[in-house]
Write an enzyme that holds these catalytic residues in place. Structure first.
Site, PDB file in Angstrom:
ATOM      1  N   HIS A 133      -4.329  -5.494  -1.610  1.00 14.85           N
ATOM      2  CA  HIS A 133      -5.325  -5.278  -0.557  1.00 14.85           C
ATOM      3  C   HIS A 133      -6.360  -6.400  -0.607  1.00 14.85           C
ATOM      4  O   HIS A 133      -7.540  -6.184  -0.930  1.00 14.85           O
ATOM      5  CB  HIS A 133      -6.002  -3.925  -0.738  1.00 14.85           C
ATOM      6  CG  HIS A 133      -5.097  -2.753  -0.520  1.00 14.85           C
ATOM      7  ND1 HIS A 133      -4.180  -2.316  -1.468  1.00 14.85           N
ATOM      8  CD2 HIS A 133      -4.955  -1.919   0.547  1.00 14.85           C
ATOM      9  CE1 HIS A 133      -3.537  -1.265  -0.999  1.00 14.85           C
ATOM     10  NE2 HIS A 133      -3.987  -1.003   0.218  1.00 14.85           N
ATOM     11  N   SER A 191       0.840  -1.195   0.000  1.00 17.17           N
ATOM     12  CA  SER A 191       0.000   0.000   0.000  1.00 17.17           C
ATOM     13  C   SER A 191       0.881   1.253   0.000  1.00 17.17           C
ATOM     14  O   SER A 191       1.709   1.418  -0.890  1.00 17.17           O
ATOM     15  CB  SER A 191      -0.954  -0.033   1.196  1.00 17.17           C
ATOM     16  OG  SER A 191      -1.972   0.937   1.077  1.00 17.17           O
ATOM     17  N   GLU A 237      -1.285  -2.931  -8.286  1.00 18.09           N
ATOM     18  CA  GLU A 237      -2.543  -3.280  -7.615  1.00 18.09           C
ATOM     19  C   GLU A 237      -3.143  -2.004  -7.073  1.00 18.09           C
ATOM     20  O   GLU A 237      -2.469  -0.983  -6.994  1.00 18.09           O
ATOM     21  CB  GLU A 237      -2.293  -4.293  -6.489  1.00 18.09           C
ATOM     22  CG  GLU A 237      -1.400  -3.820  -5.357  1.00 18.09           C
ATOM     23  CD  GLU A 237      -2.107  -3.010  -4.283  1.00 18.09           C
ATOM     24  OE1 GLU A 237      -3.299  -3.260  -4.013  1.00 18.09           O
ATOM     25  OE2 GLU A 237      -1.473  -2.100  -3.718  1.00 18.09           O
TER      26      GLU A 237
END
Length: 310
Positions: free
Chosen positions: A278, A109, A209
């Site tokens: 995630h 992230s 992602e």
């Protein structure tokens, strides 16, 4: 690329909070989980700190990372969570210190910005994988734990990255390519463009992602990479999990249509639906390592050992 020491039971894991804050209860639960897996734990001050939406001020969060790399008693460094804040500390990280003290560094992230900076400036393989508060505090699922151990705690020279049963890795563009795996969260990658810490994609395999972005925003970020020339020289692309990346309006392009418009014309091997990002499970990936992306068969293979004996 420098390789960190392989993780073993009994090693000490240092916890850092480079981005957003968490609660003491969640941090403590994640510490107990790591101890239950046979590790010792050393906790930095940022893990229990708060300044607005940050885990303490920029100086503290950066100092904790530098100190964990310098600490001879710490064998690996795990981030407790993402959120926001890593871009604020990139100038305060001592990359020469990291180069002199290579260790496993893991997160995802917002941690993407640190992966890119450390890969580029310290030439160190880092790991896109589960974080302690985000993923471990209630116990890591068995598939994520298996992936974590296969990548960080074994000495295999080649390792195929597999999805869990029933989740096929699919192909968008056929072909086979090799290169260093780099990337992470698309929003964070695009946020490095035009800075001294921007991603280097030349001859690389790009992994991306994201979570909670409307498809037009995915379009915009991919176009930013394209217009910045960051897609011109990639050898292959791996699309991870795009959790809740949906159309804002029913007439908007779908996620796959966005990929087809922007990525297929690159004419490089592309695979998608790799369960990393995630999502649960969350596969661990070694950034900076040599990999093969196989668009003919929907496979991703690590082509070198990513840690060393120590």
């Amino acid at each position: 690329m420098f390789k960190p020491k392989m993780l073993r039971k009994g090693d000490t894991i240092g916890l850092v909070a480079p981005a957003s804050d968490s609660s003491k209860e969640k941090v403590d639960k994640s510490i107990e989980y790591l101890k239950s897996q046979g590790f010792k734990v050393k906790v930095s001050d940022s893990c229990y700190s708060k300044k607005g939406y940050l885990a303490g001020d920029d100086e503290l969060r950066a100092k904790n990372i530098n100190d964990m790399f310098k600490d001879k008693d710490v064998d690996a460094i795990f981030c407790i969570r993402g959120g926001y804040g890593v871009h604020r500390i990139l100038e305060k990280i001592d990359y020469d210190l990291i180069k002199e003290n290579p260790k496993i560094f893991m997160g995802y992230s917002d941690i993407t910005a640190l992966h890119i900076a450390i890969n580029n400036r310290a030439n160190l393989i880092t790991f896109h994988g589960p974080m302690t508060v985000s993923d471990m505090r209630d116990g890591l699922d068995s598939f994520s734990l298996q992936s974590f151990k296969e990548v960080l705690m074994t000495s295999e020279n080649t390792l195929e990255i597999n999805n869990p049963e029933g989740e096929k890795i699919k192909s968008i563009v056929k072909g086979i390519a090799e290169g260093e795996l780099i990337g992470g969260n698309l929003a964070l990658i695009s946020g490095t463009i035009g800075t001294p810490y921007e991603i280097d994609t030349e001859d690389k395999i790009l992994f991306i992602e994201d979570i909670g972005e409307y498809t037009f925003r995915i379009d915009r970020m991919l176009m930013q990479l394209k217009l910045a020339g960051k897609l011109d020289s990639v050898r292959g692309i791996v699309l991870g999990d795009f959790n809740n990346c949906v159309q804002e309006d029913k007439e908007d392009q779908s996620l796959m249509e966005v990929f087809e418009d922007i990525l297929i014309p690159l004419r490089v091997p592309i695979i998608y639906n790799l369960k990393s990002g995630h999502c649960t499970p969350n596969i661990t990936l070694p950034f900076g390592s040599k990999v093969e992306v196989n668009g003919d068969e929907g496979r991703l293979i690590i082509k070198e050992r990513v840690t060393i004996d120590g």
